[in-house]
Motif scaffolding. Sequence first.
Motif, mmCIF file in Angstrom:
data_model
loop_
_atom_site.group_PDB
_atom_site.id
_atom_site.type_symbol
_atom_site.label_atom_id
_atom_site.label_comp_id
_atom_site.label_asym_id
_atom_site.label_seq_id
_atom_site.Cartn_x
_atom_site.Cartn_y
_atom_site.Cartn_z
ATOM 1 N N PHE A 237 51.833 43.418 55.556
ATOM 2 C CA PHE A 237 52.054 42.430 54.496
ATOM 3 C C PHE A 237 50.743 42.086 53.792
ATOM 4 C CE2 PHE A 237 52.119 38.069 52.951
ATOM 5 C CZ PHE A 237 53.283 38.046 52.199
ATOM 6 N N GLY A 238 49.716 41.786 54.567
ATOM 7 C CA GLY A 238 48.437 41.426 53.984
ATOM 8 C C GLY A 238 47.812 42.571 53.211
ATOM 9 N N LEU A 239 47.935 43.780 53.743
ATOM 10 C CA LEU A 239 47.381 44.948 53.066
ATOM 11 C C LEU A 239 48.068 45.173 51.723
ATOM 12 C CD1 LEU A 239 45.526 47.424 53.079
ATOM 13 C CD2 LEU A 239 47.281 48.643 54.401
ATOM 14 N N GLU A 240 49.379 45.022 51.680
ATOM 15 C CA GLU A 240 50.109 45.214 50.421
ATOM 16 C C GLU A 240 49.715 44.166 49.385
ATOM 17 O OE1 GLU A 240 54.175 45.217 51.583
ATOM 18 O OE2 GLU A 240 54.169 47.323 52.208
ATOM 19 N N ARG A 241 49.485 42.918 49.814
ATOM 20 C CA ARG A 241 49.069 41.874 48.864
ATOM 21 C C ARG A 241 47.661 42.167 48.344
ATOM 22 N NH1 ARG A 241 53.279 41.716 50.356
ATOM 23 N NH2 ARG A 241 53.372 43.024 48.481
ATOM 24 N N MET A 242 46.809 42.686 49.209
ATOM 25 C CA MET A 242 45.469 43.046 48.765
ATOM 26 C C MET A 242 45.528 44.201 47.761
ATOM 27 S SD MET A 242 42.185 44.217 51.062
ATOM 28 C CE MET A 242 43.033 45.690 51.640
ATOM 29 N N LEU A 243 46.383 45.176 48.013
ATOM 30 C CA LEU A 243 46.549 46.295 47.089
ATOM 31 C C LEU A 243 47.080 45.812 45.747
ATOM 32 C CD1 LEU A 243 48.026 48.982 49.499
ATOM 33 C CD2 LEU A 243 45.718 48.925 48.554
ATOM 34 N N ASP A 244 47.969 44.820 45.769
ATOM 35 C CA ASP A 244 48.467 44.252 44.515
ATOM 36 C C ASP A 244 47.312 43.668 43.703
ATOM 37 O OD1 ASP A 244 51.040 44.913 45.258
ATOM 38 O OD2 ASP A 244 51.569 42.899 45.948
ATOM 39 N N GLY A 245 46.395 43.006 44.384
ATOM 40 C CA GLY A 245 45.250 42.433 43.692
ATOM 41 C C GLY A 245 44.342 43.499 43.105
ATOM 42 N N ILE A 246 44.099 44.566 43.867
ATOM 43 C CA ILE A 246 43.280 45.667 43.368
ATOM 44 C C ILE A 246 43.959 46.320 42.173
ATOM 45 C CG2 ILE A 246 42.329 47.937 43.938
ATOM 46 C CD1 ILE A 246 42.032 46.930 46.837
ATOM 47 N N GLU A 247 45.291 46.466 42.249
ATOM 48 C CA GLU A 247 46.035 47.065 41.142
ATOM 49 C C GLU A 247 45.905 46.224 39.875
ATOM 50 O OE1 GLU A 247 50.397 49.083 40.305
ATOM 51 O OE2 GLU A 247 50.084 47.899 42.117
ATOM 52 N N ALA A 248 45.951 44.907 40.032
ATOM 53 C CA ALA A 248 45.797 44.029 38.869
ATOM 54 C C ALA A 248 44.401 44.174 38.266
ATOM 55 C CB ALA A 248 46.050 42.579 39.277
ATOM 56 N N MET A 249 43.384 44.324 39.106
ATOM 57 C CA MET A 249 42.026 44.510 38.603
ATOM 58 C C MET A 249 41.893 45.815 37.838
ATOM 59 S SD MET A 249 38.424 44.765 40.748
ATOM 60 C CE MET A 249 39.031 46.158 41.733
ATOM 61 N N ILE A 250 42.474 46.890 38.385
ATOM 62 C CA ILE A 250 42.424 48.195 37.710
ATOM 63 C C ILE A 250 43.126 48.120 36.369
ATOM 64 C CG2 ILE A 250 43.221 50.590 37.860
ATOM 65 C CD1 ILE A 250 42.878 50.351 40.930
ATOM 66 N N ALA A 251 44.297 47.483 36.326
ATOM 67 C CA ALA A 251 45.051 47.366 35.086
ATOM 68 C C ALA A 251 44.284 46.543 34.057
ATOM 69 C CB ALA A 251 46.422 46.736 35.358
ATOM 70 N N ARG A 252 43.634 45.470 34.503
ATOM 71 C CA ARG A 252 42.877 44.625 33.566
ATOM 72 C C ARG A 252 41.701 45.394 32.964
ATOM 73 N NH1 ARG A 252 42.134 40.854 36.803
ATOM 74 N NH2 ARG A 252 40.021 41.321 37.490
ATOM 75 N N LYS A 253 41.015 46.170 33.782
ATOM 76 C CA LYS A 253 39.880 46.964 33.266
ATOM 77 C C LYS A 253 40.369 48.045 32.311
ATOM 78 C CE LYS A 253 36.440 48.208 35.771
ATOM 79 N NZ LYS A 253 35.346 47.494 35.080
ATOM 80 N N ALA A 254 41.515 48.645 32.625
ATOM 81 C CA ALA A 254 42.070 49.686 31.730
ATOM 82 C C ALA A 254 42.431 49.078 30.376
ATOM 83 C CB ALA A 254 43.281 50.333 32.386
ATOM 84 N N ALA A 255 42.974 47.854 30.411
ATOM 85 C CA ALA A 255 43.348 47.190 29.162
ATOM 86 C C ALA A 255 42.116 46.872 28.303
ATOM 87 C CB ALA A 255 44.124 45.917 29.463
ATOM 88 N N LEU A 256 41.035 46.514 28.942
ATOM 89 C CA LEU A 256 39.807 46.200 28.207
ATOM 90 C C LEU A 256 39.211 47.445 27.558
ATOM 91 C CD1 LEU A 256 38.104 43.684 30.678
ATOM 92 C CD2 LEU A 256 39.143 43.159 28.477
ATOM 93 N N ARG A 257 39.410 48.584 28.210
ATOM 94 C CA ARG A 257 38.872 49.842 27.653
ATOM 95 C C ARG A 257 39.736 50.367 26.522
ATOM 96 N NH1 ARG A 257 38.226 51.019 33.206
ATOM 97 N NH2 ARG A 257 40.094 52.328 33.145
ATOM 98 N N ALA A 258 41.008 49.967 26.497
ATOM 99 C CA ALA A 258 41.941 50.500 25.489
ATOM 100 C C ALA A 258 41.615 49.984 24.088
ATOM 101 C CB ALA A 258 43.367 50.115 25.888
#
Length: 258
Positions: A237-258
């Motif tokens: 459970f904790g690992l999946e929530r941490m991965l969700d946070g990393i995914e949000a960071m990756i998506a935010r950086k991708a949006a800034l580059r777009a």
Amino acid sequence: MAEEISGRGDPLKSLHLLWGRASAGKRGPKSKVQLADLVQAAIAIADAEGIDAVSTRRVAEAVGISAMSFYTHIPDKSALIDLMIDAIAGGPEGAALPRFDPANWRDNITMVATAYRQFYLDHPWALQVGTHRPVLGPNTLRAYEAILSVVDGLGLDEVEMDMTVTLITNYVFGAVRDVARAASVKQQTGMSDDEWWYAIAPFLETIDWAPYPVASRVGPVVGELYGLGDPDRAFTFGLERMLDGIEAMIARKAALRA
């Protein structure tokens, strides 16, 4: 139990030992034991009895040499601790490092985090060794290279990669520590966690739970669902929530580059 720390002794002596450079220029008869024999004997003692049981004398006796002979190989226990940590850190010697497809980064991190958790379950004494000063041996660097590789190619800069790896390793360390502690507590008390909870259950039934409405609602549901504890489920459970946070960071950086 006092915590051991890596890097306590002479750092250059430890590095020479870790990288196999300490024997250069030595003269005299060849020893009947090798450095690796002493390190593996120390690891076996720690795995069976804990890090507190490891001493230079115990290790020397385990390989059939005198305590004084030990010091012709390793200068002190501090250097031995460094060697032990590095020895258990790497994968099979000579094996190629895995190649990770960035498209499967969630699965990659899950695999590495699970392996890291198993590392501590196999060697719980390593939880008692503080590595604020990292053991920069070949196996430790190999492990660092491997875990960095799971966050490579995700659009993170070098600092973000290192901090993401720190996030992952800190999460695993915290999650596995309680599992290892439970085994230690059972050994020291002769009572498992389940037995402890069952022993105090009659008293808990006499408590007025009205002042604790949330705890009294959540506790019974959790207990009925998966008993008195499920560390594997909690870890996932904790690992999946941490991965969700990393995914949000990756998506935010991708949006800034777009």
